[in-house]
Scaffold this active site. Sequence first.
Site, PDB file in Angstrom:
ATOM      1  N   ASN A   1       0.857  -1.176   0.000  1.00 41.10           N
ATOM      2  CA  ASN A   1       0.000   0.000   0.000  1.00 41.10           C
ATOM      3  C   ASN A   1       0.899   1.234   0.000  1.00 41.10           C
ATOM      4  O   ASN A   1       1.452   1.601   1.024  1.00 41.10           O
ATOM      5  CB  ASN A   1      -0.884  -0.040   1.260  1.00 41.10           C
ATOM      6  CG  ASN A   1      -1.808   1.153   1.357  1.00 41.10           C
ATOM      7  OD1 ASN A   1      -1.820   2.028   0.490  1.00 41.10           O
ATOM      8  ND2 ASN A   1      -2.592   1.196   2.423  1.00 41.10           N
TER       9      ASN A   1
ATOM     10  N   ARG B   1      -2.798  -2.275  -3.066  1.00 35.14           N
ATOM     11  CA  ARG B   1      -4.025  -1.566  -2.736  1.00 35.14           C
ATOM     12  C   ARG B   1      -4.063  -0.294  -3.585  1.00 35.14           C
ATOM     13  O   ARG B   1      -3.114   0.481  -3.610  1.00 35.14           O
ATOM     14  CB  ARG B   1      -4.037  -1.184  -1.260  1.00 35.14           C
ATOM     15  CG  ARG B   1      -5.268  -0.396  -0.916  1.00 35.14           C
ATOM     16  CD  ARG B   1      -5.042   0.531   0.231  1.00 35.14           C
ATOM     17  NE  ARG B   1      -6.251   1.303   0.486  1.00 35.14           N
ATOM     18  CZ  ARG B   1      -6.240   2.457   1.121  1.00 35.14           C
ATOM     19  NH1 ARG B   1      -5.119   2.983   1.555  1.00 35.14           N
ATOM     20  NH2 ARG B   1      -7.368   3.101   1.310  1.00 35.14           N
TER      21      ARG B   1
ATOM     22  N   HIS C   1     -13.008   2.329   1.060  1.00 34.59           N
ATOM     23  CA  HIS C   1     -12.897   1.317   2.126  1.00 34.59           C
ATOM     24  C   HIS C   1     -13.562   0.004   1.709  1.00 34.59           C
ATOM     25  O   HIS C   1     -13.989  -0.771   2.563  1.00 34.59           O
ATOM     26  CB  HIS C   1     -13.563   1.787   3.446  1.00 34.59           C
ATOM     27  CG  HIS C   1     -12.827   2.866   4.165  1.00 34.59           C
ATOM     28  ND1 HIS C   1     -13.486   3.827   4.895  1.00 34.59           N
ATOM     29  CD2 HIS C   1     -11.500   3.123   4.281  1.00 34.59           C
ATOM     30  CE1 HIS C   1     -12.595   4.653   5.429  1.00 34.59           C
ATOM     31  NE2 HIS C   1     -11.381   4.254   5.069  1.00 34.59           N
TER      32      HIS C   1
ATOM     33  N   ARG D   1     -11.135  14.975   8.280  1.00 40.26           N
ATOM     34  CA  ARG D   1     -12.055  15.291   7.176  1.00 40.26           C
ATOM     35  C   ARG D   1     -13.425  15.642   7.718  1.00 40.26           C
ATOM     36  O   ARG D   1     -13.920  14.995   8.649  1.00 40.26           O
ATOM     37  CB  ARG D   1     -12.172  14.095   6.223  1.00 40.26           C
ATOM     38  CG  ARG D   1     -11.021  13.993   5.260  1.00 40.26           C
ATOM     39  CD  ARG D   1     -11.086  12.723   4.442  1.00 40.26           C
ATOM     40  NE  ARG D   1     -10.075  11.769   4.868  1.00 40.26           N
ATOM     41  CZ  ARG D   1     -10.034  10.496   4.529  1.00 40.26           C
ATOM     42  NH1 ARG D   1     -10.975   9.988   3.752  1.00 40.26           N
ATOM     43  NH2 ARG D   1      -9.093   9.708   4.967  1.00 40.26           N
TER      44      ARG D   1
ATOM     45  N   GLU E   1      -7.751  -5.838   5.950  1.00 41.27           N
ATOM     46  CA  GLU E   1      -7.661  -5.400   4.554  1.00 41.27           C
ATOM     47  C   GLU E   1      -6.541  -6.134   3.819  1.00 41.27           C
ATOM     48  O   GLU E   1      -6.701  -6.505   2.659  1.00 41.27           O
ATOM     49  CB  GLU E   1      -7.465  -3.881   4.497  1.00 41.27           C
ATOM     50  CG  GLU E   1      -8.756  -3.154   4.876  1.00 41.27           C
ATOM     51  CD  GLU E   1      -8.588  -1.656   5.068  1.00 41.27           C
ATOM     52  OE1 GLU E   1      -8.114  -1.261   6.144  1.00 41.27           O
ATOM     53  OE2 GLU E   1      -8.926  -0.894   4.156  1.00 41.27           O
TER      54      GLU E   1
END
Length: 405
Positions: free
Chosen positions: A9, A83, A171, A231, A375
């Site tokens: 990733n 990813r 996600h 965020r 993940e």
Amino acid sequence: MSTSVLVINCGSSSIKYALVSEHRKDRIFGLAENLGSADARIKGITTGGAELELSIPHADHEKALETILERLAHHNPQAIGHRVVHGGTLTKAELLTPEIIERIRTATPLAPLHNPAHLVGIEATMRLFPHLPQVAVFDTAFHQTMPSHAYRYALPKFLYTEHNVRRYGFHGTSHAYVSERGSELAGSFKKGGWLTAHLGNGSSTCAIWNGQSVDTSMGLTPLEGVVMGTRSGDVDPSIHSFLASNLGWDIYKIDKMLNSQSGLLGLSDLSNDMRTLIEASEQGNEDAALAIEVFCYRLAKSLAGLSCGLPRIDGLFFTGGIGENSAYIREKTVAYLPHFGFNLSQEQNNSLKRGTEGRIDAGTGPQIWVVPTDEEGRIAKETEHVVLEQVNTSAKKSDIETVMA
Ligand code: AMP
């Protein structure tokens, strides 16, 4: 194939990696950080849980990947799974070919912070390991099953048809893994209607019907939806013209404020870290307490909204750093959903520790579970699937070629 997949990733100055093997329970994983600076280093866990810290001054992505792979070579990874945050309209994981790389590049305007960093990593590993099959696993792919009434914005049609302006969701690997694993634990593998709350520094919710995403909180970008670490989540879109007209801010300043200075950090004026906020609120910090309240209320509101996409609600899964660890946030969120019949067991809720999965409802109403996300495991599984599919297709092709000859 007895699989051992290296999951990568790539961020703008960091690379997370994990070696996921069928035969190993303990994973080898780590993080190369501060890339490009004198302080560049790799920190991680090696075989048997031993800690690794390695200084790689001024290393770039390619040098860091080379070092990571050198250290892992004796484990003989058979494939690399990358990813990738935005896959545009790609609906599933894909073997990396020049065409797929180009599609990732085309989706860059939709994920300007993430996709360029992924491409740097992809291009470096392709140069370094041309013999290894490499697969891109997209955060957006799981949500490609959303119906058009969930993914379209009420904007002029040409923005969708000519410029791909629509809701994508993110996600996806986490929502896919958690809903699959959770429904398996509940005894109804990939069946029924479930809500997932992935709560970390980035947070999102998802509604899943019979194993497929039918709606999610994030949209064109990962800014839409619930309150996150830095965020804002949903705000009135007129905030842009308001700030431009009244404060003279340009689009970059507004974008930075919404992505990096808002959310829990903006509300509390203290931290983006939920642990810090819970501690501060216990010590009487009112801004921290309000940030937590807004987080839980808006999260509950998002879950309630997504429930419209489900014919029925069988239950709710919590995951991510906050969802897995904070009984307090889970309790507060469920308390804001009084109309759904959830019945949280305080004892069960308080008893779960990091990394443990378990049911936390009292046995009546829709189920509530904590399911630690995985993940990396999911990316490895999808990578293996794509590679096996490719092997089978090539085998069939060579059969046909033999017959034709
Ligand atoms: P993630 O991005 O999934 O690693 O999650 C990071 C978030 O999880 C941060 O906001 C952490 O403060 C939060 N977190 C981790 N452990 C706890 C905990 N015990 N209680 C509350 N929040 C936690």
